[in-house]
Write an enzyme that holds these catalytic residues in place. Structure first.
Site, short mmCIF file in Angstrom:
data_model
loop_
_atom_site.label_atom_id
_atom_site.label_comp_id
_atom_site.label_asym_id
_atom_site.label_seq_id
_atom_site.Cartn_x
_atom_site.Cartn_y
_atom_site.Cartn_z
N GLU A 98 -5.49 -3.83 -1.94
CA GLU A 98 -6.36 -3.75 -1.59
C GLU A 98 -7.11 -2.51 -1.34
O GLU A 98 -7.88 -1.60 -0.82
CB GLU A 98 -7.74 -4.69 -1.24
CG GLU A 98 -6.98 -4.95 -0.36
CD GLU A 98 -6.29 -6.27 0.51
OE1 GLU A 98 -5.30 -6.06 -0.38
OE2 GLU A 98 -5.46 -7.08 1.60
N PHE A 104 1.05 -0.96 -0.10
CA PHE A 104 0.34 0.14 0.23
C PHE A 104 0.68 1.26 0.17
O PHE A 104 0.26 2.33 -0.49
CB PHE A 104 -0.76 0.37 1.38
CG PHE A 104 0.06 0.17 2.53
CD1 PHE A 104 -0.36 1.49 2.09
CD2 PHE A 104 0.41 -0.43 3.46
CE1 PHE A 104 0.69 1.68 4.22
CE2 PHE A 104 1.21 -0.59 4.26
CZ PHE A 104 1.30 1.26 4.77
N GLU A 127 8.87 -2.52 14.12
CA GLU A 127 8.67 -1.94 13.16
C GLU A 127 7.51 -1.12 13.43
O GLU A 127 5.88 -2.24 13.33
CB GLU A 127 8.75 -2.96 11.29
CG GLU A 127 8.11 -2.19 10.07
CD GLU A 127 7.92 -2.66 8.98
OE1 GLU A 127 7.87 -3.77 8.73
OE2 GLU A 127 8.96 -2.10 7.63
N SER A 169 5.01 -6.76 4.75
CA SER A 169 5.05 -7.39 5.03
C SER A 169 6.02 -8.36 6.18
O SER A 169 6.17 -9.71 5.24
CB SER A 169 3.94 -7.27 6.89
OG SER A 169 3.44 -8.52 6.52
N LYS A 226 -1.30 -8.11 -8.55
CA LYS A 226 -2.27 -7.52 -7.47
C LYS A 226 -2.21 -6.81 -6.57
O LYS A 226 -1.37 -6.44 -5.57
CB LYS A 226 -2.23 -9.10 -7.27
CG LYS A 226 -3.15 -9.65 -5.97
CD LYS A 226 -3.80 -8.67 -5.10
CE LYS A 226 -3.47 -8.18 -4.02
NZ LYS A 226 -4.07 -7.77 -3.04
N CYS A 267 9.43 1.71 3.64
CA CYS A 267 10.18 0.60 4.06
C CYS A 267 12.74 1.17 4.12
O CYS A 267 12.99 -0.20 4.94
CB CYS A 267 10.17 -1.04 2.83
SG CYS A 267 10.69 -0.10 1.81
#
Lengths: 484, 143
Positions: free
Chosen positions: A178, A151, A384, A228, A175, A283
């Site tokens: 979402e 995302f 994190e 993740s 993909k 990240c």
């Protein structure tokens, strides 16, 4: 578009998902419903796989020079629609418009890098490996690849992969996340405009059901994932079970070391961008600031003063420097970590909670947070957080800093700020992280370099972007020839 | 207002160029001096070209590695006064234009230093500052 269910793009046309299950796409700035993402079914994933599989043989036989002309056209469309695409990212994700522009710039660079495939995909050969016998390596495409996108960079991350994959002669399925599908929907509208042969590029919205179908299918070859560590590890294992290639770029806890000889004036703006840029949702974001020796006090004062000055608000406003957190769940998680930090004894010297932006009462805003007196054992120093939280640890020397870095399970990025070449060299030599910065807070590799990562930040052998991408999307075939 | 990002700097530069283009368009309509009219027309076109250049700079030079905050650049110091009332004499139009060009030049010089980590935009800002001074010289010939 508002509130509409977004479509899938399969076999060169837009199709509605048959799934009744959807997920709301909410603007993190205004709280309004932007769209809904269908949780597509395994059957729909299979339709995309079939389309990509059918397109593959014809596409791989298409000369590379012809294949890359599609990329050139796509690249030009990215330039033509650059501002609009950037605004779409800001709208659905919340990051500031300059960050969205930066994201699209890297997307363009990836397409440009992939357009070098006639050079990058060249094999090699050697005459007379024995008398009259020659040997060569051909780098061949493999079939249907797919990516599971995150995302936090909804416009850029898929371009680490698919331009290289299809330039090499593979076909592809994206993909999207979402949470933020709109940037990919807009990109696929441009892909449709380019007119790729049907089935070469496909998009399937959804969640775990789609991902599982893509992994389990005997007709897919490999997966690129960014997300993740827990999910990445799980998918990497599944890919292994199903014989897939996998490149899994996972979570991070990035340590930034500042030495006493660092140029503080130049370092502090860099730290602001590293820790609080993209609202800490990179990240590559700085997470823990290791202040070495006597730099600790002046650095602490400087970072707090600079962080207080950051302007928070709607990312579409050019003057804003920090947008909202992308989702309610993410905000809740970040606030939870701040609570944990306080409970475990760290001192919150800049509290960014309870930030209110008058025009956006439903916005998911949080200001910069700075913890002092953090110790390596604390949760906020280890896990994190993925939000605008800086944890300062005072260390006595470089060795102690590196010990702390190495005790952490992640190894995505790490930077040192120093004016000593010796220290810089030591740092890049010793620190086990995939992307090392010397006086650079955001170690973002350009498209011709791999986006590296080590330890629990990366699973696989070959990274995204650059030559690694070419190797990932091709197989080296050896041919040994003798003519009688 | 403090300009804190590259995007904010470019946005202000676009405003400056748009204001200048609008000024020259109005001045062109006011003056009866054909030579001056022609110069105003040229300057207006130049400003439109520069706006396109600025948009390209923004598109091509924003990379996440260099998105650091900028400090100490306040736009209000560089916002020119470009109102030219109907019937404004040529002398006054030229004065306004010279003052605007000088102020624009000063902005681009200061801003170039603030964005020096972006080589191409910084160089082009310096080049624009020089162009503004060149326009000033051309305008002063009419005085």
């Amino acid at each position: 578009m508002k509130g509409e269910v977004v479509k899938n793009y399969i076999n060169g046309r837009w199709v509605e998902s048959k799934s009744k299950e959807t997920r709301d796409v909410i603007s993190p700035t205004t709280g309004e419903l932007l769209a809904r993402t269908p949780m597509s079914t395994a059957e729909e994933a299979q339709e995309a796989i079939e389309a990509a599989k059918t397109a593959y043989e014809r596409w791989r036989s298409t000369p590379a020079q012809t294949r890359i002309r599609y990329l050139y056209r796509f690249r030009n469309l990215l330039e033509d629609y650059f501002e609009e695409l950037s605004k779409t990212i800001t709208m659905e994700h919340g990051k500031i418009i300059d960050e969205s522009r930066g994201e699209y710039r890297r997307a363009v660079e990836n397409v440009e890098a992939a357009a070098s495939i006639p050079t990058l995909q060249m094999g090699y050969n050697f005459e007379d490996i024995a008398a009259g016998i020659d040997e060569m390596v051909i780098k061949q495409p493999l079939g249907v690849f797919f990516c599971v996108a995150p995302f936090n960079f909804p416009g850029m991350v898929p371009t680490w992969f698919w331009p290289f994959a299809i330039a090499c002669g593979n076909t592809y399925i994206v993909k999207p996340s979402e949470q933020v599908p709109l940037s990919q929907i807009r990109q696929f509208e441009l892909i449709d405009k380019v007119g790729f042969p049907k089935g070469v590029m496909n998009l399937v919205n959804g969640g775990p059901e789609v991902v599982n179908a893509l992994i389990k299918s005997p007709d897919t070859v490999g997966m690129s994932f960014v997300g993740s560590t827990p999910i990445g590890k799980l998918l990497y294992k599944k890919c292994g079970e199903h014989g897939k290639r996998a490149q899994v770029q996972a979570g991070a806890k990035n340590f930034i070391t500042v030495m006493p000889d660092a140029n503080i004036e130049r370092t502090v703006p860099n730290l602001m961008s590293s820790f609080f840029g993209n609202t800490g949702q990179r990240c590559l974001s700085g997470a823990v600031l290791l202040a070495v020796g006597e730099v600790y006090n002046p650095l602490k004062v400087a970072v707090v003063n600079a962080a207080k000055e950051l302007v928070i608000g709607n990312g579409l406003n050019e003057d804003v420097q920090m947008g909202p957190i992308a989702t309610k769940a993410a905000l809740k998680r970040v606030l939870g970590y701040i609570e944990t930090g306080i409970k475990e004894g760290a001192e919150l010297i800049l509290d960014g909670r309870n930030v209110k932006i008058p025009d956006y009462p439903k916005g998911l805003f949080i200001g910069p947070n700075i913890f002092d007196k953090v110790t390596p054992e604390m949760t906020i120093a280890k896990e994190e957080i993925f939000g605008p939280v800086m944890s300062i640890i005072h260390v006595k020397d470089l060795d102690e800093a590196i010990d702390i870095i190495h005790a952490n399970t992640y190894g995505n990025a790490s930077s040192v700020f120093t004016s000593s070449g010796k220290i810089a060299r030591d740092y890049q030599y010793r620190v086990r992280a995939g992307n090392i910065g010397i006086n650079i807070g955001i170690v973002a590799p350009i498209a011709t370099f791999p986006f590296s990562g080590m330890k629990d930040s990366f699973f696989g052998d070959l990274h995204g972007q650059g030559k690694d991408a070419v190797d990932f999307f091709t197989e080296n075939k050896v041919v040994i020839t003798r003519w009688f | 207002m403090e300009l804190r990002n590259f995007g904010a700097v470019i946005k202000f530069a676009l405003e400056v160029e748009a204001m200048a283009a609008a000024f020259y368009e109005t001045a062109n309509a006011i003056t009866k001096n054909q030579q001056l009219k022609s110069s105003f027309e040229t300057f207006m076109q130049m400003r439109m070209t520069r706006m396109e250049l600025l948009k390209r700079l923004r598109r091509e030079n924003t990379t996440e590695m260099i998105l650091e905050p900028i400090s100490g650049l306040n736009s209000e110091k560089f916002r020119p006064k470009t109102e030219c009332p109907e019937g404004c004499p040529d002398k006054k139009l030229i004065e306004l234009a010279v003052s605007m060009e000088n102020l624009n030049s000063a902005f681009y010089i200061v801003a170039a230093k603030k964005i020096e980590f972006l080589i191409e935009p910084a160089d082009i800002f310096e080049q624009m500052a020089e162009e503004n001074l060149e326009y000033t010289k051309q305008l002063e010939k009419f005085g």
